[in-house]
Design a protein around this motif. Structure first.
Motif, PDB file in Angstrom:
ATOM      1  N   ASP A  38       6.435 -43.965  32.561  1.00  0.00           N
ATOM      2  CA  ASP A  38       7.429 -44.646  33.414  1.00  0.00           C
ATOM      3  C   ASP A  38       8.555 -45.174  32.205  1.00  0.00           C
ATOM      4  N   GLN A  39       8.173 -45.618  31.163  1.00  0.00           N
ATOM      5  CA  GLN A  39       9.195 -46.393  30.161  1.00  0.00           C
ATOM      6  C   GLN A  39       9.849 -45.073  29.478  1.00  0.00           C
ATOM      7  N   ILE A  40       9.014 -43.952  29.161  1.00  0.00           N
ATOM      8  CA  ILE A  40       9.717 -42.899  28.577  1.00  0.00           C
ATOM      9  C   ILE A  40      10.768 -42.302  29.657  1.00  0.00           C
ATOM     10  N   GLY A  41      10.276 -42.252  30.885  1.00  0.00           N
ATOM     11  CA  GLY A  41      11.271 -41.669  31.644  1.00  0.00           C
ATOM     12  C   GLY A  41      12.458 -42.292  32.013  1.00  0.00           C
ATOM     13  N   GLU A  42      12.476 -43.533  31.612  1.00  0.00           N
ATOM     14  CA  GLU A  42      13.703 -44.349  31.786  1.00  0.00           C
ATOM     15  C   GLU A  42      14.654 -43.927  30.861  1.00  0.00           C
ATOM     16  N   TRP A  43      14.024 -43.789  29.637  1.00  0.00           N
ATOM     17  CA  TRP A  43      15.171 -43.487  28.559  1.00  0.00           C
ATOM     18  C   TRP A  43      15.433 -42.174  28.493  1.00  0.00           C
ATOM     19  N   ILE A  44      14.675 -41.068  29.087  1.00  0.00           N
ATOM     20  CA  ILE A  44      15.226 -39.915  29.348  1.00  0.00           C
ATOM     21  C   ILE A  44      16.415 -39.837  30.496  1.00  0.00           C
ATOM     22  N   VAL A  73      -7.999 -43.861  25.857  1.00  0.00           N
ATOM     23  CA  VAL A  73      -7.556 -45.359  26.354  1.00  0.00           C
ATOM     24  C   VAL A  73      -7.112 -45.916  25.450  1.00  0.00           C
ATOM     25  N   GLN A  74      -7.652 -46.125  24.209  1.00  0.00           N
ATOM     26  CA  GLN A  74      -7.197 -46.763  23.105  1.00  0.00           C
ATOM     27  C   GLN A  74      -6.055 -46.264  22.557  1.00  0.00           C
ATOM     28  N   ILE A  75      -5.763 -44.893  22.600  1.00  0.00           N
ATOM     29  CA  ILE A  75      -4.730 -44.376  21.989  1.00  0.00           C
ATOM     30  C   ILE A  75      -3.483 -44.711  22.755  1.00  0.00           C
ATOM     31  N   LEU A  76      -3.803 -44.618  24.122  1.00  0.00           N
ATOM     32  CA  LEU A  76      -2.716 -44.969  24.919  1.00  0.00           C
ATOM     33  C   LEU A  76      -2.025 -46.397  24.653  1.00  0.00           C
ATOM     34  N   GLY A  77      -3.028 -47.278  24.427  1.00  0.00           N
ATOM     35  CA  GLY A  77      -2.895 -48.599  24.026  1.00  0.00           C
ATOM     36  C   GLY A  77      -1.802 -48.630  22.929  1.00  0.00           C
ATOM     37  N   ARG A  78      -2.289 -47.980  21.699  1.00  0.00           N
ATOM     38  CA  ARG A  78      -1.466 -47.908  20.696  1.00  0.00           C
ATOM     39  C   ARG A  78      -0.132 -47.106  21.062  1.00  0.00           C
ATOM     40  N   VAL A  79       0.051 -46.117  21.936  1.00  0.00           N
ATOM     41  CA  VAL A  79       1.540 -45.772  22.198  1.00  0.00           C
ATOM     42  C   VAL A  79       2.278 -47.157  22.832  1.00  0.00           C
ATOM     43  N   HIS A  80       1.519 -47.684  23.748  1.00  0.00           N
ATOM     44  CA  HIS A  80       2.293 -48.645  24.440  1.00  0.00           C
ATOM     45  C   HIS A  80       2.680 -49.909  23.489  1.00  0.00           C
ATOM     46  N   ASP A  81       1.743 -50.227  22.455  1.00  0.00           N
ATOM     47  CA  ASP A  81       2.291 -51.239  21.689  1.00  0.00           C
ATOM     48  C   ASP A  81       3.454 -50.677  20.698  1.00  0.00           C
ATOM     49  N   TYR A  82       3.297 -49.383  20.148  1.00  0.00           N
ATOM     50  CA  TYR A  82       4.678 -48.981  19.572  1.00  0.00           C
ATOM     51  C   TYR A  82       5.787 -48.963  20.151  1.00  0.00           C
ATOM     52  N   VAL A  83       5.885 -48.712  21.401  1.00  0.00           N
ATOM     53  CA  VAL A  83       7.002 -48.680  22.593  1.00  0.00           C
ATOM     54  C   VAL A  83       7.544 -49.938  22.713  1.00  0.00           C
ATOM     55  N   ALA A  84       6.658 -51.223  22.528  1.00  0.00           N
ATOM     56  CA  ALA A  84       7.081 -52.495  22.619  1.00  0.00           C
ATOM     57  C   ALA A  84       7.870 -52.973  21.313  1.00  0.00           C
ATOM     58  N   THR A  85       7.507 -52.069  20.368  1.00  0.00           N
ATOM     59  CA  THR A  85       8.160 -52.691  19.109  1.00  0.00           C
ATOM     60  C   THR A  85       9.652 -52.129  18.890  1.00  0.00           C
ATOM     61  N   GLU A 106      18.171 -52.860  22.314  1.00  0.00           N
ATOM     62  CA  GLU A 106      19.366 -52.541  21.998  1.00  0.00           C
ATOM     63  C   GLU A 106      19.554 -50.909  21.362  1.00  0.00           C
ATOM     64  N   GLN A 107      18.250 -50.505  20.976  1.00  0.00           N
ATOM     65  CA  GLN A 107      18.414 -49.327  20.457  1.00  0.00           C
ATOM     66  C   GLN A 107      18.706 -47.976  21.496  1.00  0.00           C
ATOM     67  N   PRO A 108      19.603 -47.185  21.107  1.00  0.00           N
ATOM     68  CA  PRO A 108      19.908 -46.133  22.254  1.00  0.00           C
ATOM     69  C   PRO A 108      18.855 -45.477  22.658  1.00  0.00           C
ATOM     70  N   PRO A 109      18.927 -45.032  23.849  1.00  0.00           N
ATOM     71  CA  PRO A 109      17.689 -44.351  24.456  1.00  0.00           C
ATOM     72  C   PRO A 109      17.272 -43.151  23.748  1.00  0.00           C
ATOM     73  N   LEU A 110      18.060 -42.119  23.276  1.00  0.00           N
ATOM     74  CA  LEU A 110      17.702 -41.174  22.417  1.00  0.00           C
ATOM     75  C   LEU A 110      17.297 -41.441  21.148  1.00  0.00           C
ATOM     76  N   GLU A 111      17.550 -42.303  20.665  1.00  0.00           N
ATOM     77  CA  GLU A 111      16.908 -42.879  19.438  1.00  0.00           C
ATOM     78  C   GLU A 111      15.497 -43.454  19.465  1.00  0.00           C
ATOM     79  N   LYS A 112      15.025 -44.133  20.495  1.00  0.00           N
ATOM     80  CA  LYS A 112      13.765 -44.539  21.058  1.00  0.00           C
ATOM     81  C   LYS A 112      12.983 -43.268  21.159  1.00  0.00           C
TER      82      LYS A 112
END
Length: 204
Positions: free
Chosen positions: A138-144, A70-82, A86-92
């Motif tokens: 869901d967020q990664i899916g949107e970028w894909i 759960v903590q790792i997922l929180g860190r992933v979520h926090d990184y995604v938020a940074t 405007e960054q292109p989806p593939l670059e994200k």
């Protein structure tokens, strides 16, 4: 008038600090050994506490490792938020995979539990874990889907296949094999895995 935030006692601060150290150690050991090989003795030794003290925080290895995931997922979520909006989806996507590979190189990314692992059953029953996984997915899916619409990812591939392929990079055994070979620096390994993931093996 706002209610003042209650002060956390020194004892509670120490309790929380030790719990965080336990979770950090569990994450590292999950990356080094995976769930089935890791023991509570390993965690206690890594933190430098008695096993009895460890059980005051977590009553089982499953509960501890579930909290670590759960903590790792929180860190992933926090990184995604940074990542800039405007960054292109593939670059994200590439940035997220790079971040995951760097965590994996540092043994900070737990290996995913096998299908017959007790941990997997615990995680599937953990609402906090499932909600966090759904939010990130869901967020990664949107970028894909955005990258596919732009023709930057093969649009004939189901987005779920792409999602799982990217998730797999966070526990890619190729990273360990390349580390053990001693032929490449950590930075080179990250770049090579990124290249094979996003550019494939076909000559261009």
């Amino acid at each position: 008038m706002s209610t003042p935030t209650p002060k956390v006692s020194f004892k509670e601060q120490m309790h929380l600090a030790r719990e965080d150290a336990i979770l950090q150690a569990a994450c590292r050991l999950l990356g080094e050994k995976a769930f089935d090989a890791m023991t509570m003795d390993d965690v206690a030794a890594a933190v430098g506490i008695a096993k009895a003290s460890l059980y005051k925080h977590f009553c089982s290895k499953e509960e501890l490792c579930s909290a670590a995931m759960v903590q790792i997922l929180g860190r992933v979520h926090d990184y995604v938020a940074t990542l800039p909006a405007e960054q292109p989806p593939l670059e994200k996507l590439r940035a997220l995979v790079r971040w995951s590979l760097e965590r994996l190189m540092a043994n900070e990314m737990p290996l995913l539990p096998s299908r017959n692992s007790t941990l997997r059953a615990v995680l599937m029953a953990n609402k906090e874990y499932l909600n966090g996984l759904l939010t990130v997915s869901d967020q990664i899916g949107e970028w894909i889907t955005e990258a596919q619409a732009q023709g930057l990812i093969n649009p004939t591939l189901p987005p779920l296949v792409v999602l799982y392929t990217l998730y797999a990079r966070a526990c890619d055994p190729v990273v360990s094999f390349l580390k053990e070979s001693g032929q490449f620096t950590p930075e080179q390994i990250v770049e090579l895995v990124l290249q094979t993931c996003f550019d494939g093996l076909r000559a261009r």
